[in-house]
Design an enzyme around this catalytic site. Sequence first.
Site, PDB file in Angstrom:
ATOM      1  N   PRO A   9       0.789  -1.233   0.000  1.00  0.00           N
ATOM      2  CA  PRO A   9       0.000   0.000   0.000  1.00  0.00           C
ATOM      3  C   PRO A   9       0.821   1.283   0.000  1.00  0.00           C
ATOM      4  O   PRO A   9       1.809   1.400   0.736  1.00  0.00           O
ATOM      5  CB  PRO A   9      -0.813  -0.099   1.301  1.00  0.00           C
ATOM      6  CG  PRO A   9      -0.896  -1.557   1.592  1.00  0.00           C
ATOM      7  CD  PRO A   9       0.362  -2.168   1.048  1.00  0.00           C
ATOM      8  N   ASN A  10       0.374   2.188  -0.832  1.00  0.00           N
ATOM      9  CA  ASN A  10       0.902   3.565  -0.928  1.00  0.00           C
ATOM     10  C   ASN A  10       2.263   3.683  -1.594  1.00  0.00           C
ATOM     11  O   ASN A  10       2.737   4.795  -1.821  1.00  0.00           O
ATOM     12  CB  ASN A  10       0.946   4.241   0.459  1.00  0.00           C
ATOM     13  CG  ASN A  10      -0.435   4.314   1.092  1.00  0.00           C
ATOM     14  OD1 ASN A  10      -1.361   4.814   0.463  1.00  0.00           O
ATOM     15  ND2 ASN A  10      -0.590   3.793   2.283  1.00  0.00           N
ATOM     16  N   ARG A  17       5.097  10.971  -2.040  1.00  0.00           N
ATOM     17  CA  ARG A  17       4.710  10.640  -0.672  1.00  0.00           C
ATOM     18  C   ARG A  17       5.897  10.826   0.272  1.00  0.00           C
ATOM     19  O   ARG A  17       6.934  10.175   0.101  1.00  0.00           O
ATOM     20  CB  ARG A  17       4.278   9.165  -0.680  1.00  0.00           C
ATOM     21  CG  ARG A  17       3.958   8.619   0.650  1.00  0.00           C
ATOM     22  CD  ARG A  17       3.779   7.108   0.576  1.00  0.00           C
ATOM     23  NE  ARG A  17       3.579   6.627   1.918  1.00  0.00           N
ATOM     24  CZ  ARG A  17       3.858   5.412   2.315  1.00  0.00           C
ATOM     25  NH1 ARG A  17       4.338   4.528   1.471  1.00  0.00           N
ATOM     26  NH2 ARG A  17       3.656   5.074   3.560  1.00  0.00           N
ATOM     27  N   TYR A  22      11.005   8.717   1.907  1.00  0.00           N
ATOM     28  CA  TYR A  22      11.006   7.744   0.814  1.00  0.00           C
ATOM     29  C   TYR A  22      11.700   8.224  -0.462  1.00  0.00           C
ATOM     30  O   TYR A  22      11.759   7.489  -1.444  1.00  0.00           O
ATOM     31  CB  TYR A  22       9.554   7.336   0.502  1.00  0.00           C
ATOM     32  CG  TYR A  22       8.814   6.833   1.734  1.00  0.00           C
ATOM     33  CD1 TYR A  22       9.318   5.766   2.479  1.00  0.00           C
ATOM     34  CD2 TYR A  22       7.624   7.425   2.156  1.00  0.00           C
ATOM     35  CE1 TYR A  22       8.659   5.308   3.612  1.00  0.00           C
ATOM     36  CE2 TYR A  22       6.948   6.968   3.293  1.00  0.00           C
ATOM     37  CZ  TYR A  22       7.476   5.916   4.019  1.00  0.00           C
ATOM     38  OH  TYR A  22       6.832   5.458   5.142  1.00  0.00           O
ATOM     39  N   ASN A  73       8.315  -5.211  -0.366  1.00  0.00           N
ATOM     40  CA  ASN A  73       8.155  -4.074   0.553  1.00  0.00           C
ATOM     41  C   ASN A  73       6.662  -4.044   0.868  1.00  0.00           C
ATOM     42  O   ASN A  73       5.854  -3.574   0.058  1.00  0.00           O
ATOM     43  CB  ASN A  73       8.602  -2.764  -0.091  1.00  0.00           C
ATOM     44  CG  ASN A  73       8.489  -1.597   0.897  1.00  0.00           C
ATOM     45  OD1 ASN A  73       7.823  -1.709   1.930  1.00  0.00           O
ATOM     46  ND2 ASN A  73       9.126  -0.492   0.569  1.00  0.00           N
ATOM     47  N   ALA A  76       2.788  -0.549   5.077  1.00  0.00           N
ATOM     48  CA  ALA A  76       2.292  -0.625   6.458  1.00  0.00           C
ATOM     49  C   ALA A  76       1.807  -2.031   6.844  1.00  0.00           C
ATOM     50  O   ALA A  76       1.711  -2.349   8.041  1.00  0.00           O
ATOM     51  CB  ALA A  76       1.175   0.397   6.664  1.00  0.00           C
ATOM     52  N   GLU A  97      12.818  -8.898   2.602  1.00  0.00           N
ATOM     53  CA  GLU A  97      11.950  -7.788   3.007  1.00  0.00           C
ATOM     54  C   GLU A  97      12.746  -6.492   2.850  1.00  0.00           C
ATOM     55  O   GLU A  97      13.863  -6.392   3.355  1.00  0.00           O
ATOM     56  CB  GLU A  97      11.552  -8.010   4.471  1.00  0.00           C
ATOM     57  CG  GLU A  97      10.719  -6.914   5.087  1.00  0.00           C
ATOM     58  CD  GLU A  97      10.548  -7.128   6.610  1.00  0.00           C
ATOM     59  OE1 GLU A  97      11.060  -8.126   7.169  1.00  0.00           O
ATOM     60  OE2 GLU A  97       9.908  -6.258   7.232  1.00  0.00           O
ATOM     61  N   HIS A  99      12.662  -2.201   3.134  1.00  0.00           N
ATOM     62  CA  HIS A  99      12.034  -0.934   3.521  1.00  0.00           C
ATOM     63  C   HIS A  99      12.952   0.199   3.124  1.00  0.00           C
ATOM     64  O   HIS A  99      14.168   0.139   3.397  1.00  0.00           O
ATOM     65  CB  HIS A  99      11.778  -0.874   5.037  1.00  0.00           C
ATOM     66  CG  HIS A  99      10.878  -1.959   5.496  1.00  0.00           C
ATOM     67  ND1 HIS A  99       9.523  -1.942   5.262  1.00  0.00           N
ATOM     68  CD2 HIS A  99      11.143  -3.116   6.137  1.00  0.00           C
ATOM     69  CE1 HIS A  99       8.989  -3.047   5.747  1.00  0.00           C
ATOM     70  NE2 HIS A  99       9.946  -3.782   6.274  1.00  0.00           N
ATOM     71  N   ARG A 106      11.841   5.331  13.504  1.00  0.00           N
ATOM     72  CA  ARG A 106      10.662   6.168  13.283  1.00  0.00           C
ATOM     73  C   ARG A 106       9.645   5.944  14.409  1.00  0.00           C
ATOM     74  O   ARG A 106      10.033   5.679  15.541  1.00  0.00           O
ATOM     75  CB  ARG A 106      10.085   5.860  11.892  1.00  0.00           C
ATOM     76  CG  ARG A 106      11.074   6.187  10.767  1.00  0.00           C
ATOM     77  CD  ARG A 106      10.496   5.921   9.405  1.00  0.00           C
ATOM     78  NE  ARG A 106       9.311   6.743   9.148  1.00  0.00           N
ATOM     79  CZ  ARG A 106       8.437   6.505   8.153  1.00  0.00           C
ATOM     80  NH1 ARG A 106       8.628   5.480   7.340  1.00  0.00           N
ATOM     81  NH2 ARG A 106       7.406   7.285   7.981  1.00  0.00           N
TER      82      ARG A 106
END
Length: 143
Positions: A9-10, A17, A22, A73, A76, A97, A99, A106
């Site tokens: 998502p996103n 964004r 990012y 990735n 969320a 994985e 990110h 964060r």
Amino acid sequence: MKIHIINGPNLNLLGRRNPEHYGKLYFPELMNQVKKYAEEKGLQMSCFQSNHEGEIIDDIHKQLDQIDGLIINPGALTHYSYALRDALEILEVPVIEVHLSNIHARESFRRTSVISPVSTGTICGLGVKGYFLALDYFSLSNQ
Ligand code: DQA
């Protein structure tokens, strides 16, 4: 060697964004660059992006017995999707994985990944280079 990349998502809005987390590279351009890099390394690459958990799980099911490795990735979903975790556990190939941001530096909810325990390895905090480094892992495994 067939490597599949899933973005959750996103991530389709990369470039627009939260660029401080990012980066400024737009998602289609990033995937083009990653695909070119994969080809240079002699890897076949496909990719899938969805904002929907169920679509991502369906895509993982489609990849069963079709791929030699997965780069994901999960966005969320990383932090709470047991359904995604269970789907990844079914795959019998290495799962990396990725990110872009350092999820440990964060908000506290990002420090937990329910995906890491079923991943072969995790790359986080290295920006878009994380995708290229994940491809390097497969390329080195292919030698
Ligand atoms: C992310 C980190 C997640 O916490 C966030 O929800 C994302 C992107 C990253 O690439 O840094 O969507 O996975």
